[in-house]
Design an enzyme around this catalytic site. Structure first.
Site, PDB file in Angstrom:
ATOM      1  N   ASN A 148      -1.282 -14.346  20.117  1.00 43.86           N
ATOM      2  CA  ASN A 148      -1.269 -13.857  21.441  1.00 43.86           C
ATOM      3  C   ASN A 148       0.046 -14.670  21.866  1.00 43.86           C
ATOM      4  O   ASN A 148       0.902 -13.887  22.313  1.00 43.86           O
ATOM      5  CB  ASN A 148      -2.312 -13.500  22.186  1.00 43.86           C
ATOM      6  CG  ASN A 148      -2.835 -12.331  21.720  1.00 43.86           C
ATOM      7  OD1 ASN A 148      -2.370 -11.173  21.315  1.00 43.86           O
ATOM      8  ND2 ASN A 148      -4.398 -11.909  22.439  1.00 43.86           N
ATOM      9  N   ASP A 162      -2.610  -6.995  18.977  1.00 40.84           N
ATOM     10  CA  ASP A 162      -3.346  -4.776  18.872  1.00 40.84           C
ATOM     11  C   ASP A 162      -2.567  -5.032  17.314  1.00 40.84           C
ATOM     12  O   ASP A 162      -3.533  -4.394  16.810  1.00 40.84           O
ATOM     13  CB  ASP A 162      -2.217  -4.013  19.910  1.00 40.84           C
ATOM     14  CG  ASP A 162      -2.855  -4.419  21.304  1.00 40.84           C
ATOM     15  OD1 ASP A 162      -3.609  -5.466  21.893  1.00 40.84           O
ATOM     16  OD2 ASP A 162      -2.701  -4.370  22.383  1.00 40.84           O
ATOM     17  N   HIS A 178       0.592  -9.705  23.336  1.00 42.17           N
ATOM     18  CA  HIS A 178      -0.248  -8.797  23.002  1.00 42.17           C
ATOM     19  C   HIS A 178      -0.532  -7.587  21.662  1.00 42.17           C
ATOM     20  O   HIS A 178      -1.099  -7.129  21.279  1.00 42.17           O
ATOM     21  CB  HIS A 178      -0.934  -8.352  24.623  1.00 42.17           C
ATOM     22  CG  HIS A 178      -1.563  -9.921  24.816  1.00 42.17           C
ATOM     23  ND1 HIS A 178      -2.900 -10.374  24.602  1.00 42.17           N
ATOM     24  CD2 HIS A 178      -0.951 -10.737  26.151  1.00 42.17           C
ATOM     25  CE1 HIS A 178      -3.200 -10.924  25.437  1.00 42.17           C
ATOM     26  NE2 HIS A 178      -1.991 -11.704  25.957  1.00 42.17           N
ATOM     27  N   ASP A 209     -14.772 -12.052  12.774  1.00 48.31           N
ATOM     28  CA  ASP A 209     -13.749 -12.224  13.978  1.00 48.31           C
ATOM     29  C   ASP A 209     -11.981 -13.134  13.314  1.00 48.31           C
ATOM     30  O   ASP A 209     -12.507 -13.577  12.438  1.00 48.31           O
ATOM     31  CB  ASP A 209     -14.591 -13.722  15.091  1.00 48.31           C
ATOM     32  CG  ASP A 209     -13.975 -14.038  15.567  1.00 48.31           C
ATOM     33  OD1 ASP A 209     -13.402 -13.802  16.713  1.00 48.31           O
ATOM     34  OD2 ASP A 209     -12.605 -14.953  15.528  1.00 48.31           O
ATOM     35  N   GLU A 214     -12.019  -9.596  19.768  1.00 55.28           N
ATOM     36  CA  GLU A 214     -11.469  -9.680  18.660  1.00 55.28           C
ATOM     37  C   GLU A 214     -11.935  -9.436  17.477  1.00 55.28           C
ATOM     38  O   GLU A 214     -11.702 -10.065  16.870  1.00 55.28           O
ATOM     39  CB  GLU A 214     -10.158 -11.034  18.038  1.00 55.28           C
ATOM     40  CG  GLU A 214     -10.868 -12.361  17.876  1.00 55.28           C
ATOM     41  CD  GLU A 214     -11.136 -12.955  19.845  1.00 55.28           C
ATOM     42  OE1 GLU A 214     -11.391 -13.949  20.135  1.00 55.28           O
ATOM     43  OE2 GLU A 214     -10.887 -11.788  20.798  1.00 55.28           O
TER      44      GLU A 214
END
Length: 342
Positions: free
Chosen positions: A225, A234, A230, A217, A260
């Protein structure tokens, strides 16, 4: 009279032999077309084509090549004979690639003269046929023999027919495998999907003796973010996925678990080695990510000597990950029967 009769006999014999060869060629093309249209996978399609060419025209080497990156490079397709994977073959591949690109016509070479590396075979007879679909050059095939003028012009025409009939089957096989790959692949990270991971772990637990599962994680991903947007989030996911792919074996499975969270399954790998892989990933991601991020890992393990199920394997890794997140992050937590932190 005798000469005339002999001439007629020879002509009839030649015509008979020629007609038999034509019948054989038509049967070969028909059988090949029928087989190639039976939804074979790419490797089976090209292996079958290679076997047909070798057996029908007595070729020594057969290669199939697909253009990639707008013709900048070529990919050697499965079914090609092993010679084309050697450095010596690159001389022939590069030369014929250039000719095919420029002329877009089949090549019939009876005595090819090229400087090759000492103590390696030199191929003089070469046939090269472009693979064209929908009027676009997709690739080409190469057939070679060491003897000069080994292939006849009839053989050349037969090869063109075989390649022409295989082009559609080749394209269909590639499209089908590309679609299958898209179904089992996460669009963003290019890792496998969770469904595919589940299926492979279940199969491994039936067929293998042990395996390690890693749940990973990205720490503070929401803050990334919120801070950078965002799109950067990504990019971070892609970075982590790339590091995973670059640090695992071909048989290992990296997957997008969700959001994530990413997952990694190492079939046949004992717990200590699996934990070491997780530790290396944590360290590499902390050292090389941009913007700087860290990850936490939960590791679980199974072997055939203990009664286990894949959902419990996931549950143990998830619990270990929860502990890693709650005790400082940027670490690996291993869970067996009891939890221990590394």
């Amino acid at each position: 009279l005798l000469a005339s009769a002999a001439g007629s006999s020879l002509e009839n014999a030649y015509l008979h032999q020629q007609s038999k060869q034509e019948i054989f060629n038509l049967q070969l093309i028909n059988e090949t077309s029928h087989c190639l249209n039976s939804n074979l996978r790419l490797v089976d399609t090209m292996t079958y084509m290679s076997e047909q060419i070798i057996s029908s025209i007595d070729a020594q080497e057969v290669g199939f090549f697909l253009f990639t990156n707008e013709h900048a490079k070529v990919k050697i397709l499965p079914g090609s004979t092993p010679y084309f994977y050697t450095p010596q073959a690159k001389i022939y591949i590069d030369y014929l690639k250039g000719k095919i690109e420029r002329e877009k016509n089949p090549l019939f070479i009876g005595d090819f003269d090229i400087q090759t590396i000492k103590n390696t075979p030199s191929f003089h007879s070469i046939l090269a046929v472009p693979m064209i679909h929908s009027e676009k050059l997709k690739g080409f095939s190469i057939v070679m023999h060491q003897k000069p003028y080994f292939f006849s012009f009839d053989t050349f025409k037969l090869l063109q027919s075989l390649i022409h009939h295989s082009s559609l089957a080749l394209t269909n096989s590639m499209l089908r495998e590309e679609l299958e790959h898209m179904i089992i692949t996460d669009h963003l990270t290019k890792l496998y999907s969770r469904k595919f991971l589940d299926e492979r772990i279940q199969r491994s637990m039936k067929e293998s003796g042990e395996g390690t599962f890693i749940l990973l994680d990205i720490d503070n991903f929401k803050e990334i973010n919120d801070t950078y947007g965002h799109q950067v989030g990504d990019q971070v996911l892609v970075q982590v996925a790339t590091l995973i792919k670059n640090n695992i074996r071909g048989e290992d499975i990296g997957a997008r678990w969700g959001g994530e969270e990413l997952a990694l399954y190492l079939p046949g790998v004992p717990l200590d080695k699996g934990a070491a892989v997780a530790g290396r990933l944590v360290k590499k991601i902390a050292e090389s990510s941009e913007p700087h991020i860290t990850v936490s890992c939960g590791v679980s393990y199974w072997n055939k000597e203990q009664v286990d199920a894949y959902n419990f394997l996931f549950k143990r890794a998830d619990e270990a990950l929860y502990i890693a997140k709650g005790t400082g992050k940027n670490k690996v937590v291993i869970q067996e029967q009891n939890i221990r932190v590394s």
